[in-house]
Structure formats: structure tokens, C-alpha cells
Design an enzyme around this catalytic site. Structure first.
Site, PDB file in Angstrom:
ATOM      1  N   SER A 139      -1.921  -1.001  -5.611  1.00 15.55           N
ATOM      2  CA  SER A 139      -0.935  -0.079  -5.041  1.00 15.55           C
ATOM      3  C   SER A 139       0.380  -0.803  -4.829  1.00 15.55           C
ATOM      4  CB  SER A 139      -1.443   0.463  -3.698  1.00 15.55           C
ATOM      5  OG  SER A 139      -0.420   1.168  -3.011  1.00 15.55           O
ATOM      6  N   TYR A 152      -3.355  -1.294   5.509  1.00 13.07           N
ATOM      7  CA  TYR A 152      -3.637  -0.814   4.163  1.00 13.07           C
ATOM      8  C   TYR A 152      -2.987  -1.718   3.121  1.00 13.07           C
ATOM      9  CZ  TYR A 152      -3.424   2.188   0.018  1.00 13.07           C
ATOM     10  OH  TYR A 152      -3.523   2.685  -1.252  1.00 13.07           O
TER      11      TYR A 152
END
Length: 248
Positions: A139, A152
Site C-alpha cells: 500500500s 496500518y
């Protein structure tokens, strides 16, 4: 062609299988979905890729002690695999200071340590056969941690770094490792969230994955523009980064 998907409920995985099925032709693609919810994963795949031979196996990324036996069993029963797609992910919206110790641990095990442990077993099996591709969905959040979702982001950064090192370790074995770094993807995981700039759909990521297979690329940004932008922002002074990232 045989494909193993770790995180079989992923929209990006479903889109990738759909496109691979078109390329392979009718009946020439077999897919094993490793997922916590095998019924949902199977239903999704059947709806988007009819005609594909799909086997769903129950698998939880956080149950690391079972990974070696699971991978060995899947490879022995259904392999060898041409592609292993690691699409495991736990949404990290606002995963910052509001996340408690238990949630921090779960996110790191789900997004990083669990998949990494499974991929180590996968790599051994594929290297022994000297063939195949491992694609790891990372990501943009892993490129540089933001205070609003640093839990995250750090978990994705850990998996990203692990995958790069694994790819280096597999050089010369006939197995390639491709790290895919999407920006905001409009999927069921992000349903209800406001799309970020340069947002894409699962199909866009799938196209990038397929385009990278066998092409020599080890890092793929989706869209490519994000790679240029983050190449500069990763080295920006922290006060500037905090403003650009919208953290203050």
C-alpha cells in the site's frame, strides 16, 4: 495455470482472477482461495469468474503456527502453482493513537507477520521447483507513516520490506517477487470512505499485476504517478510531510 490466493476474499484478488481467466481461456485456470470466510470467497469468485475451477480452503493469516502445514498441504494437493497472490489485508482507516494494544497486535499480525510467515513457506516450495511468481499487495500507506494511520502504515511497510528482501533472496531461483503499492482502491473494504486523490478500482490494480508478471519489475505503483510523488515526499522534512499528508 494454477493460482493460490492468500486472502481469497479480496476484491483485487477477484478482479485479478477474472482477468487471468480471460487470458488463460475456458477451463485452463485453477484457483485455490485461502480465506477465513470460504463461503463468501467462493461466492464472490463464482460470480465474477464463472467457469474457473475454484477450491476454497479455510485459512487465517494470524494463526502462524499452522502456516507451514497448510502451505505444504495446499501445494501437495493442488499445486504446483504458477502464481501466489498475497492479498491479505485489514483496513487501517484512522489506525493511529485511537487503536489499543490488542488492536495494534491484531493489525500487525494480519497485515505483516502472518502473511510474511506464510510467504516464507510459499517461497521454499516455489524455489524448489524453480518457477513461479509471488505478488504481494502492499500500500502507499507503507511508504511513509502518517500519524492518522501509522499502525496500518507500519504494518504494510513491514510486509513491503519483507517482500523486497524475499525477492532479493530468491534471485537466481526462477521465482520472482513483485510488490504492488496501490493508492486508495474503491472496494468493499473502503466502502463509505471518501476517495483519496488518484483513487482506482480493483480492476485497475489487477491490470497492473498482470502487466508486471514476468516483466522484470519488482515494484509496481498503482497508478504510476504515485511512485513519482512518493519518491519526493518520502524525503520531505517531517513538518512538510505532516501538512501534505493532511495530519495537521
Amino acid at each position: 495455470m494454477k493460482v493460490l490466493v492468500l486472502g481469497g476474499g479480496s476484491d483485487i484478488a477477484a478482479a485479478t482472477v477474472t482477468r487471468l481467466a480471460r487470458i488463460a481461456g475456458n477451463g485452463r485456470l485453477s484457483v485455490v482461495l485461502a480465506a477465513r470466510d470460504v463461503d463468501a470467497a467462493s461466492a464472490t469468485m463464482s460470480s465474477v469468474a464463472p467457469g474457473v475451477n475454484v477450491v476454497a480452503r479455510r485459512w487465517d493469516a494470524t494463526q502462524v503456527a499452522r502456516h507451514q502445514a497448510f502451505i505444504d498441504d495446499v501445494f501437495d494437493r493442488h499445486g504446483p502453482f504458477d502464481l501466489v497472490l498475497c492479498a491479505v489485508g485489514m483496513l487501517g482507516h484512522h489506525a493511529g493513537r485511537g487503536v489499543g494494544p490488542v488492536e495494534v497486535d491484531l493489525m500487525i499480525r494480519t497485515n505483516f507477520s502472518g502473511p510474511a510467515a506464510a510467504l516464507s513457506a510459499v517461497a521454499d516450495r516455489m524455489a524448489a521447483r524453480r518457477h513461479g511468481s509471488i505478488v504481494v499487495l502492499s500500500s502507499i500507506a507503507g511508504a511513509r507513516a502518517r500519524r492518522s494511520n501509522y499502525v496500518y502504515g507500519s504494518s504494510k511497510a513491514g510486509l513491503d520490506s519483507f517482500a523486497q528482501g524475499l525477492g532479493d533472496a530468491l534471485v537466481g531461483t526462477g521465482v520472482e517477487v513483485i510488490v504492488v503499492r496501490p493508492g486508495f482502491v474503491r472496494s468493499k473494504m473502503t466502502d463509505g470512505l471518501d476517495p483519496a486523490p488518484f483513487s482506482r478500482r480493483p480492476g485497475d490494480v489487477a491490470e497492473a499485476v498482470i502487466g508486471a508478471l514476468g516483466g522484470g519489475s519488482t515494484i509496481v505503483w498503482v497508478p504510476r504517478t504515485l511512485g513519482v510523488i512518493m519518491g519526493a515526499l518520502r524525503h520531505a522534512p517531517r513538518p512538510l510531510w505532516q501538512r501534505v499528508a493532511g495530519d495537521r
